[in-house]
Motif scaffolding. Sequence first.
Motif, mmCIF file in Angstrom:
data_model
loop_
_atom_site.group_PDB
_atom_site.id
_atom_site.type_symbol
_atom_site.label_atom_id
_atom_site.label_comp_id
_atom_site.label_asym_id
_atom_site.label_seq_id
_atom_site.Cartn_x
_atom_site.Cartn_y
_atom_site.Cartn_z
ATOM 1 N N ALA A 11 0.764 -1.146 0.052
ATOM 2 C CA ALA A 11 0.005 0.045 0.023
ATOM 3 C C ALA A 11 0.843 1.220 0.155
ATOM 4 O O ALA A 11 0.352 2.340 0.079
ATOM 5 N N ILE A 14 6.397 2.573 -3.586
ATOM 6 C CA ILE A 14 6.665 1.645 -4.464
ATOM 7 C C ILE A 14 5.905 0.379 -4.629
ATOM 8 O O ILE A 14 5.727 -0.203 -5.533
ATOM 9 N N ASP A 35 0.062 -5.393 4.284
ATOM 10 C CA ASP A 35 0.517 -4.024 4.722
ATOM 11 C C ASP A 35 -0.269 -3.707 6.107
ATOM 12 O O ASP A 35 -1.357 -3.722 6.547
ATOM 13 N N ALA A 36 0.571 -2.979 7.109
ATOM 14 C CA ALA A 36 0.054 -2.602 8.268
ATOM 15 C C ALA A 36 -0.652 -1.042 8.289
ATOM 16 O O ALA A 36 -1.346 -0.678 9.018
ATOM 17 N N LEU A 37 -0.568 -0.592 6.822
ATOM 18 C CA LEU A 37 -0.986 0.827 6.793
ATOM 19 C C LEU A 37 -0.870 1.686 8.019
ATOM 20 O O LEU A 37 -1.733 2.411 8.707
ATOM 21 N N THR A 38 0.621 1.955 7.869
ATOM 22 C CA THR A 38 1.169 3.039 8.830
ATOM 23 C C THR A 38 0.808 4.304 8.150
ATOM 24 O O THR A 38 -0.178 4.367 6.989
ATOM 25 N N ASP A 61 0.758 -6.394 10.514
ATOM 26 C CA ASP A 61 1.976 -6.002 10.857
ATOM 27 C C ASP A 61 3.211 -7.215 10.681
ATOM 28 O O ASP A 61 2.879 -7.942 11.187
ATOM 29 N N ALA A 84 7.818 -4.012 2.716
ATOM 30 C CA ALA A 84 7.394 -3.170 3.958
ATOM 31 C C ALA A 84 8.509 -2.705 4.662
ATOM 32 O O ALA A 84 9.530 -3.622 5.260
ATOM 33 N N GLU A 86 9.640 1.065 7.264
ATOM 34 C CA GLU A 86 9.979 2.450 7.449
ATOM 35 C C GLU A 86 11.109 3.047 6.612
ATOM 36 O O GLU A 86 12.100 2.586 6.562
ATOM 37 N N SER A 102 10.571 -2.398 12.524
ATOM 38 C CA SER A 102 9.794 -2.805 11.307
ATOM 39 C C SER A 102 10.806 -3.478 10.288
ATOM 40 O O SER A 102 10.853 -4.471 9.690
ATOM 41 N N THR A 132 18.180 -0.786 -0.590
ATOM 42 C CA THR A 132 18.347 0.743 -1.013
ATOM 43 C C THR A 132 19.831 0.789 -1.221
ATOM 44 O O THR A 132 20.711 0.171 -0.317
ATOM 45 N N CYS A 184 18.347 -0.132 -4.575
ATOM 46 C CA CYS A 184 17.928 0.797 -5.638
ATOM 47 C C CYS A 184 18.179 2.281 -5.178
ATOM 48 O O CYS A 184 18.389 2.658 -3.951
ATOM 49 N N ASN A 186 17.410 6.481 -5.367
ATOM 50 C CA ASN A 186 16.036 7.246 -5.185
ATOM 51 C C ASN A 186 14.903 7.234 -6.326
ATOM 52 O O ASN A 186 15.098 7.391 -7.318
ATOM 53 N N GLN A 192 4.055 9.255 -4.232
ATOM 54 C CA GLN A 192 5.050 9.072 -3.366
ATOM 55 C C GLN A 192 4.541 10.232 -2.032
ATOM 56 O O GLN A 192 4.157 11.224 -2.235
ATOM 57 N N LYS A 196 9.117 13.349 1.398
ATOM 58 C CA LYS A 196 10.198 13.047 0.637
ATOM 59 C C LYS A 196 10.443 14.327 -0.471
ATOM 60 O O LYS A 196 9.329 15.014 -0.795
HETATM 61 P P1 NAD Z 1 6.830 3.978 1.807
HETATM 62 O O1 NAD Z 1 7.178 4.454 3.130
HETATM 63 O O2 NAD Z 1 5.720 4.468 0.775
HETATM 64 O O3 NAD Z 1 5.757 2.767 2.208
HETATM 65 C C1 NAD Z 1 5.908 1.565 3.111
HETATM 66 C C2 NAD Z 1 4.887 0.728 3.184
HETATM 67 O O4 NAD Z 1 5.156 -0.161 4.058
HETATM 68 C C3 NAD Z 1 3.745 1.312 3.787
HETATM 69 O O5 NAD Z 1 2.493 0.959 2.996
HETATM 70 C C4 NAD Z 1 3.416 1.042 5.117
HETATM 71 O O6 NAD Z 1 2.212 0.933 5.625
HETATM 72 C C5 NAD Z 1 4.309 -0.354 5.131
HETATM 73 N N1 NAD Z 1 4.829 -0.684 6.288
HETATM 74 C C6 NAD Z 1 5.653 -0.209 7.018
HETATM 75 N N2 NAD Z 1 5.945 -0.935 8.332
HETATM 76 C C7 NAD Z 1 5.129 -1.969 8.466
HETATM 77 C C8 NAD Z 1 5.155 -2.869 8.954
HETATM 78 N N3 NAD Z 1 5.719 -3.066 10.237
HETATM 79 N N4 NAD Z 1 4.330 -4.066 8.842
HETATM 80 C C9 NAD Z 1 3.618 -3.871 7.584
HETATM 81 N N5 NAD Z 1 3.711 -3.080 6.757
HETATM 82 C C10 NAD Z 1 4.448 -1.901 6.997
HETATM 83 O O7 NAD Z 1 8.223 3.250 1.390
HETATM 84 P P2 NAD Z 1 8.710 3.294 -0.366
HETATM 85 O O8 NAD Z 1 9.340 4.504 -0.579
HETATM 86 O O9 NAD Z 1 7.655 2.637 -1.147
HETATM 87 O O10 NAD Z 1 9.699 2.090 0.126
HETATM 88 C C11 NAD Z 1 9.450 0.741 -0.088
HETATM 89 C C12 NAD Z 1 10.633 -0.138 0.201
HETATM 90 O O11 NAD Z 1 11.652 0.184 -0.971
HETATM 91 C C13 NAD Z 1 11.217 0.120 1.463
HETATM 92 O O12 NAD Z 1 11.912 -1.123 1.911
HETATM 93 C C14 NAD Z 1 12.527 1.027 1.080
HETATM 94 O O13 NAD Z 1 13.470 0.785 2.054
HETATM 95 C C15 NAD Z 1 12.905 0.507 -0.192
HETATM 96 N N6 NAD Z 1 13.673 1.566 -0.980
HETATM 97 C C16 NAD Z 1 12.970 2.754 -1.340
HETATM 98 C C17 NAD Z 1 13.346 3.561 -2.185
HETATM 99 C C18 NAD Z 1 12.845 5.099 -2.253
HETATM 100 O O14 NAD Z 1 13.507 5.762 -2.966
HETATM 101 N N7 NAD Z 1 11.582 5.441 -1.918
HETATM 102 C C19 NAD Z 1 14.811 3.548 -2.692
HETATM 103 C C20 NAD Z 1 15.421 2.137 -2.749
HETATM 104 C C21 NAD Z 1 14.801 1.327 -1.619
#
Ligand code: NAD
Length: 351
Positions: A11, A14, A35-38, A61, A84, A86, A102, A132, A184, A186, A192, A196
């Motif tokens: 949710a 990415i 998804d925990a919907l944080t 969670d 999933a 933070e 998390s 990342t 990956c 940014n 998003q 960010k």
């Molecule tokens: P985001 O913060 O937009 O989404 C994270 C999702 O994980 C949310 O839907 C949240 O509800 C869920 N979540 C968080 N803690 C949880 C828990 N304890 N249990 C269940 N669900 C939980 O993050 P994003 O930017 O989409 O990143 C997704 C993944 O990609 C992460 O692992 C991040 O480290 C990795 N990543 C992100 C980027 C970037 O630029 N955004 C780049 C490289 C890697």
Amino acid sequence: MEKTILITGGAGFIGSHVVRLMVNKYPGYKIVNLDALTYAGNLENLKDVESKSNYAFVKADITNEAAVKEVFEQYQPDGVIHLAAESHVDRSISDPLAFIRSNVMGTVNLLNAARAAWGDYTEGKRFYHISTDEVYGSLGATGFFTEETAYDPRSPYSASKASSDHMVRAWHHTYNLPVVISNCSNNYGPNQFPEKLIPLAINNIKHKKAIPIYGKGENVRDWLFVEDHAAAIDLIFHKGVNGDTYNIGGNNEWTNIDLIRKLCEVMDNALGREKGESEKLITYVKDRAGHDKRYAIDSGKLMSELGWKPSLQFEEGIEKTVDWYLKNEEWLNNVLSGDYANYYSQQYDNR
Ligand code: NAD
Ligand code: DAU
């Protein structure tokens, strides 16, 4: 069903693009989104897929042992794509423990559940961990992160992601769990969360609010359109070599200040403002603690071994992104109506 895939964090930003791609591209797969919907999880991101018969959502969670075990028992996934986490560096500076819970504990809980469910017979199974480039630390003016670069995480966020990467590799070497990892750069694009840099700046420019630039704006990031990351994830999930790591990047480096100037130009055009108007909103603020200077990814392995390449030029990607945020006012207003105002004033007032 040909396969059942458990996607965690589907949710989020990415994750929602990965869920959409998988649900639409593989009608024969069952896609289960856990998804925990944080604050960062938003089911509005998946409005267009929620009624599809090959999609299911479970609110849970990843740190909850019983809940994760139950999902494995109910759906018996053949594969896990684990997103999933933070994900925001600034939040990790003010609340590191949430990231350890998390990102580290949650990942270990999922690894244990996969191991328990799959046992020794892991033919056709795969645990794919999404990570990342920040695990590699900070670069000087030259050079790129490769899959061989030594880990040197420097923020609570990147240390928690590095730790989770190590756990995934440990489960591979110790218990033979079939894993694959990608790191990956940014991401940017629709959906998003506006904590960010890019969506925060788009929202502030739209409302003629100051655009906060940390330090001198000289830090460098390598930006990739989120759908290109999702395409890479699909490829690595299906074709990646067991136990291997793949770096994913856009070969698209920008200093923060140049990136924001470009964004201001695109916003001026989109909003019919005079050229240079939005740039006046740029405001230099106190730097992020421990701010990594430069990230740059060498995606050579993914390109040569699996044939991936980014599909979009940055110019096109940033215009598409601005267009999406301007057209999806309701999405943005819903997101901003939650806890965002508190977060924003804690981060930026008195900075
Ligand atoms: P985001 O913060 O937009 O989404 C994270 C999702 O994980 C949310 O839907 C949240 O509800 C869920 N979540 C968080 N803690 C949880 C828990 N304890 N249990 C269940 N669900 C939980 O993050 P994003 O930017 O989409 O990143 C997704 C993944 O990609 C992460 O692992 C991040 O480290 C990795 N990543 C992100 C980027 C970037 O630029 N955004 C780049 C490289 C890697
Ligand atoms: O490199 C991959 C990482 O990219 C991901 O693993 C993270 O989940 C993701 O959040 C992102 O981390 P960054 O810290 O690079 O992204 P962020 O958008 O927070 O910041 C981008 C750059 O802009 C960084 O140098 C800090 C700066 N910045 C950020 C904000 C929010 C500002 O100057 N002002 C701001 O208000």
